[in-house]
Design an enzyme around this catalytic site. Structure first.
Site, PDB file in Angstrom:
ATOM      1  N   ILE A 119       0.911  -1.139   0.015  1.00  0.00           N
ATOM      2  CA  ILE A 119      -0.005  -0.182   0.226  1.00  0.00           C
ATOM      3  C   ILE A 119       0.775   1.091  -0.152  1.00  0.00           C
ATOM      4  CG2 ILE A 119      -1.915   1.330   1.168  1.00  0.00           C
ATOM      5  CD1 ILE A 119      -2.743  -1.392   2.320  1.00  0.00           C
ATOM      6  N   CYS A 120       0.571   2.337  -0.829  1.00  0.00           N
ATOM      7  CA  CYS A 120       1.466   3.308  -0.995  1.00  0.00           C
ATOM      8  C   CYS A 120       2.751   3.319  -1.081  1.00  0.00           C
ATOM      9  CB  CYS A 120       0.976   4.463   0.033  1.00  0.00           C
ATOM     10  SG  CYS A 120       1.359   6.035  -0.212  1.00  0.00           S
ATOM     11  N   SER A 121       3.805   3.762  -0.182  1.00  0.00           N
ATOM     12  CA  SER A 121       5.135   3.558  -0.355  1.00  0.00           C
ATOM     13  C   SER A 121       5.798   2.244   0.162  1.00  0.00           C
ATOM     14  CB  SER A 121       5.784   4.605   0.839  1.00  0.00           C
ATOM     15  OG  SER A 121       5.587   4.578   1.902  1.00  0.00           O
TER      16      SER A 121
END
Length: 335
Positions: A119-121
């Site tokens: 998720i995301c970074s």
């Protein structure tokens, strides 16, 4: 489907999928909470087959999360040895190194057929492990250029909400992690289960992964959101019927021009594309969980004719409906 993925699918039929989410010092609280909410929350309404859930600590000692929260994990990286899905929340920083022990554990899990999701970074963790080399992946728009520069072996997909590579899944910014988690639920348990989880979260049941990350318009006003919520409920109940911009705009009491603008604000897409996506999702659900003929599915999902369903199905999934049923119907045969 690779042989290790076939074995993992067979094991999933014997027991509910085991989801393990990573926790570490400097944990991104929101992304971690997304995984907990979707996969870790007890859901007795889903029956005994719902996900099993655990939290694995990457670091030793106290784990501090954003906002002054302290995390007590269920175990260490050895939990990954028994996972069917590993979730990597947003990482503690693009410039923060990824422990080699974590990279090794992720590679070993992937080799035996476990799915891995960021998720995301969190994508930087998967990138450091080498699992994304030669694969497509995405992340938050702020990190796109950095990901490209540091990991040129990755085919970075810009401006999408999430990317599903089968055994490797990546999402854009924090909220896009919700869309990806619901996508996983939809794939594992069908559309109705994903819709029920979405209703508990009070969010739209589906945003297509190819939608843009950045919306130039503000979020729709509350009154319009309520009207669109009622419209979405109506459309889900009447997908087989024909719908036009004129009929839909009249249903919500707007001019066609205002309706198209506000619909884009609320969903990030057009009514035509939204309907197509929902009809394809319903068709996938029927293919996975029913014995209906292709002709019947086409009729009940609003495509009318089997040829039309086949055309759109191949265009979006690179498979015919019959091929998709043969490949994925196993997911509906769990006890």
């Amino acid at each position: 489907m690779p042989e290790n993925r076939k074995k993992m699918t067979m094991l999933r039929q014997l027991s509910p999928p085991q989801v393990v989410v990573l926790a570490y010092d400097g944990l991104c609280t929101f992304e971690f909470g997304v995984a907990v909410e979707v996969f870790g929350l007890p859901r007795p309404e889903m029956g005994d087959d719902w996900y099993r859930f655990a939290v694995a600590a990457v670091d030793e000692g106290e784990l501090r999360a954003t906002g002054g929260i302290r995390i007590l994990a269920d175990g260490d990286l050895r939990l990954l040895e028994h996972a069917d899905l590993i979730v990597v929340p947003g990482w503690r920083g693009m410039d923060s190194s990824v422990p080699e022990a974590l990279c090794d554990a992720l590679r070993q899990a992937s080799d035996r057929g476990c799915q891995v999701m960021s998720i995301c970074s969190g994508v930087f963790v998967l990138a450091a492990s080498g699992l994304l080399d030669g694969r497509r992946a995405t992340t938050h728009w702020r990190y796109i250029e950095t990901l490209k520069t540091r990991f040129p072996a990755i085919e970075v997909v810009e401006d999408v909400l999430y990317q599903d590579e089968g055994d490797i899944l990546t999402s854009a910014g924090s909220a896009a992690g919700i869309d990806l988690c619901l996508h996983v639920v939809r794939r594992d348990y069908g559309m109705e289960a994903a819709n029920r989880v979405a209703r508990r979260l009070v969010i739209p049941p589906h945003r297509d992964g190819s939608q843009t990350q950045q919306l130039s318009r503000p979020v729709a006003q509350l009154r319009e959101s309520q009207r669109f919520g009622q419209l979405f409920d109506f459309l889900h109940q009447h997908l087989a019927q024909p719908h036009s911009v004129d009929s839909l705009s009249r249903r919500v009491g707007m001019s066609q021009r205002t309706f198209l603008r506000r619909f884009q604000d609320a969903t990030g897409t057009t009514p035509t594309r939204w309907l197509l996506n929902e009809r394809l999702l319903r068709a996938k659900d029927y293919l996975e969980n029913s014995r209906l003929s292709i002709d019947s599915i086409a009729e009940q999902t609003g495509f009318g004719q089997a040829a039309t369903l086949r055309h759109h199905f191949r265009q979006h999934f690179a498979l015919s409906p019959a091929q998709y049923r043969k490949q994925f119907a196993l997911s509906s045969e769990r006890p």
